[in-house]
Enzyme design. Structure first.
Site, PDB file in Angstrom:
ATOM      1  N   GLN A 255       1.901  -0.320  -5.481  1.00  0.00           N
ATOM      2  CA  GLN A 255       2.098  -1.729  -5.142  1.00  0.00           C
ATOM      3  C   GLN A 255       0.773  -2.415  -4.857  1.00  0.00           C
ATOM      4  O   GLN A 255      -0.269  -1.766  -4.782  1.00  0.00           O
ATOM      5  CB  GLN A 255       2.992  -1.826  -3.902  1.00  0.00           C
ATOM      6  CG  GLN A 255       2.445  -1.067  -2.695  1.00  0.00           C
ATOM      7  CD  GLN A 255       3.520  -0.583  -1.739  1.00  0.00           C
ATOM      8  OE1 GLN A 255       4.605  -1.122  -1.710  1.00  0.00           O
ATOM      9  NE2 GLN A 255       3.212   0.432  -0.950  1.00  0.00           N
TER      10      GLN A 255
ATOM     11  N   GLU B 270       5.251   8.712   4.079  1.00  0.00           N
ATOM     12  CA  GLU B 270       4.904   7.448   3.404  1.00  0.00           C
ATOM     13  C   GLU B 270       4.397   7.808   2.013  1.00  0.00           C
ATOM     14  O   GLU B 270       3.568   8.688   1.860  1.00  0.00           O
ATOM     15  CB  GLU B 270       3.839   6.721   4.239  1.00  0.00           C
ATOM     16  CG  GLU B 270       3.097   5.601   3.554  1.00  0.00           C
ATOM     17  CD  GLU B 270       3.982   4.429   3.112  1.00  0.00           C
ATOM     18  OE1 GLU B 270       4.694   3.858   3.954  1.00  0.00           O
ATOM     19  OE2 GLU B 270       3.957   4.102   1.902  1.00  0.00           O
TER      20      GLU B 270
ATOM     21  N   ASP C 228       6.875  11.468  -1.368  1.00  0.00           N
ATOM     22  CA  ASP C 228       8.064  10.692  -1.669  1.00  0.00           C
ATOM     23  C   ASP C 228       9.159  11.032  -0.652  1.00  0.00           C
ATOM     24  O   ASP C 228       9.545  12.197  -0.515  1.00  0.00           O
ATOM     25  CB  ASP C 228       8.497  11.057  -3.103  1.00  0.00           C
ATOM     26  CG  ASP C 228       9.732  10.298  -3.544  1.00  0.00           C
ATOM     27  OD1 ASP C 228      10.332   9.571  -2.723  1.00  0.00           O
ATOM     28  OD2 ASP C 228      10.081  10.430  -4.730  1.00  0.00           O
TER      29      ASP C 228
ATOM     30  N   ASP D 135      12.292   2.785   7.119  1.00  0.00           N
ATOM     31  CA  ASP D 135      11.551   1.536   7.322  1.00  0.00           C
ATOM     32  C   ASP D 135      10.961   1.136   5.973  1.00  0.00           C
ATOM     33  O   ASP D 135       9.768   1.301   5.720  1.00  0.00           O
ATOM     34  CB  ASP D 135      10.456   1.765   8.370  1.00  0.00           C
ATOM     35  CG  ASP D 135       9.655   0.498   8.636  1.00  0.00           C
ATOM     36  OD1 ASP D 135      10.019  -0.567   8.101  1.00  0.00           O
ATOM     37  OD2 ASP D 135       8.653   0.585   9.368  1.00  0.00           O
ATOM     38  N   SER D 136      11.811   0.617   5.110  1.00  0.00           N
ATOM     39  CA  SER D 136      11.405   0.384   3.723  1.00  0.00           C
ATOM     40  C   SER D 136      10.984  -1.064   3.492  1.00  0.00           C
ATOM     41  O   SER D 136      11.175  -1.929   4.337  1.00  0.00           O
ATOM     42  CB  SER D 136      12.577   0.690   2.805  1.00  0.00           C
ATOM     43  OG  SER D 136      13.552  -0.331   2.946  1.00  0.00           O
TER      44      SER D 136
HETATM   45  N1  AG3 Z   1       9.787  -3.494   6.255  1.00  0.00           N
HETATM   46  C1  AG3 Z   1      10.751  -4.525   5.950  1.00  0.00           C
HETATM   47  C2  AG3 Z   1      10.128  -5.777   5.476  1.00  0.00           C
HETATM   48  C3  AG3 Z   1      10.999  -6.640   4.656  1.00  0.00           C
HETATM   49  C4  AG3 Z   1      10.465  -7.998   4.578  1.00  0.00           C
HETATM   50  N2  AG3 Z   1      10.892  -8.688   3.416  1.00  0.00           N
HETATM   51  C5  AG3 Z   1      10.268  -9.788   2.949  1.00  0.00           C
HETATM   52  N3  AG3 Z   1       9.291 -10.307   3.595  1.00  0.00           N
HETATM   53  N4  AG3 Z   1      10.702 -10.308   1.856  1.00  0.00           N
HETATM   54  C6  AG3 Z   1       8.788  -3.786   7.185  1.00  0.00           C
HETATM   55  C7  AG3 Z   1       7.843  -2.668   7.448  1.00  0.00           C
HETATM   56  C8  AG3 Z   1       7.248  -2.776   8.798  1.00  0.00           C
HETATM   57  N5  AG3 Z   1       6.887  -1.507   9.324  1.00  0.00           N
END
Ligand code: AG3
Length: 279
Positions: A32, A107, A140, A158-159
């Site tokens: 990403q 992660e 993964d 926590d995705s």
């Molecule tokens: N994870 C979820 C974030 C989602 C936000 N979506 C968006 N901004 N479109 C956060 C990870 C923090 N540890």
């Protein structure tokens, strides 16, 4: 508007933006694009593939709520796993719990951890120095889960949003593998997006989780930088009901959002959210 602005396309036809004082980091990893901005309004902002993940201003809400609700529902959480969450915020909260012996952090993208350690040290604090309770694995999450059985007390997903690298983290077979990786009284929790803009997803995840766990619940918290602001988490629990915890047994430590009252209140859902999860 003058100056540099960051804008995220939150959903079709809607953006959120803020003025950027400085671009601190920008990198394309095999998974990403990672960006870190410095802003007046939100402090430092971590962005993955153009979606805000966390800001130093409001991160406490999300990181406290994705961890303490499950950890205080379980009477003795010892082995806790976080999948994703490379910024380390969830791990920071988990190790506040005295019962926790090992907080494993899986992660997939090392770049997120490195950027957070460098630019978001107050969030990544638990990753900055070797800590015998913290285990960081760059791999993964799906693969990690498939290799475990009857092992974790609490598993937290926590995705990022359910597109790109995180898509598989919202799939039913992944949830089934998590169920197997949990002990017989284990608890699962995942971030499950906005009840305004991700209704089908919330319904689907709730359906999947209630087909696997006797106790399936949704709870909410307010995260101003996420789409819609009001955010959901979905929990699956094999034994313990998060609404029936004995709040006198909760270990006291410093938080900014979570309290035993907030814990209970977060399960009170507005009617339109209740409708999303009606069978
Ligand atoms: N994870 C979820 C974030 C989602 C936000 N979506 C968006 N901004 N479109 C956060 C990870 C923090 N540890």
């Amino acid at each position: 508007m003058k100056g540099i602005w960051f804008t995220e396309l939150q959903t079709k036809g809607l953006t959120i933006g803020c003025e950027v004082k400085k671009v601190l980091h920008r990198e394309k990893t095999p998974f990403q694009e990672i960006e870190v901005f410095d802003t007046d309004i939100w402090g430092r902002v971590l962005v993955l593939d153009n979606a805000i993940q966390t800001t130093t201003k409001d991160e406490f809400v999300y990181h406290e709520m994705i961890t303490h609700v499950a950890l205080n529902t379980h009477p003795n959480p010892q082995k806790v796993l976080v999948i994703g969450g490379g910024d380390g915020g969830a791990i920071r909260e988990i190790i506040k719990h005295e019962t926790v012996e090992k907080a494993t952090h899986v992660e997939i993208d090392k770049g997120v951890i490195e950027a957070a350690k460098k630019y978001l040290p107050e969030i990544a604090v638990a990753l900055l120095e070797a800590n015998p309770k913290v285990e960081v694995l760059i791999e993964d999450g799906i693969k990690h889960i498939k290799e475990k059985e009857n092992y974790y007390d609490v598993i937290i997903v926590d995705s990022t949003d359910p597109v790109g690298p995180a898509e598989g983290l919202f799939a039913k077979d992944f949830y089934a593998a998590i169920h197997k990786a949990l002990k017989e009284d284990g608890i699962f929790v995942a971030q499950t997006e906005s009840p305004f803009y991700n209704q089908d997803l919330i319904s689907k995840v709730y359906r999947d989780i209630s087909s696997l766990y006797p106790i399936a619940k949704i709870y909410g918290a307010f995260v101003p930088t996420y789409p819609g602001g009001y955010w959901t988490f979905t929990m699956g629990s094999k034994v313990y009901d998060p609404e029936k915890i004995d709040t006198s047994k909760i270990q006291a430590f410093e938080t900014k959002y979570y309290t035993p009252e907030v814990h209970k209140a977060s399960f009170v859902l507005p009617k339109f959210v209740q409708e999303l999860i009606k069978k």
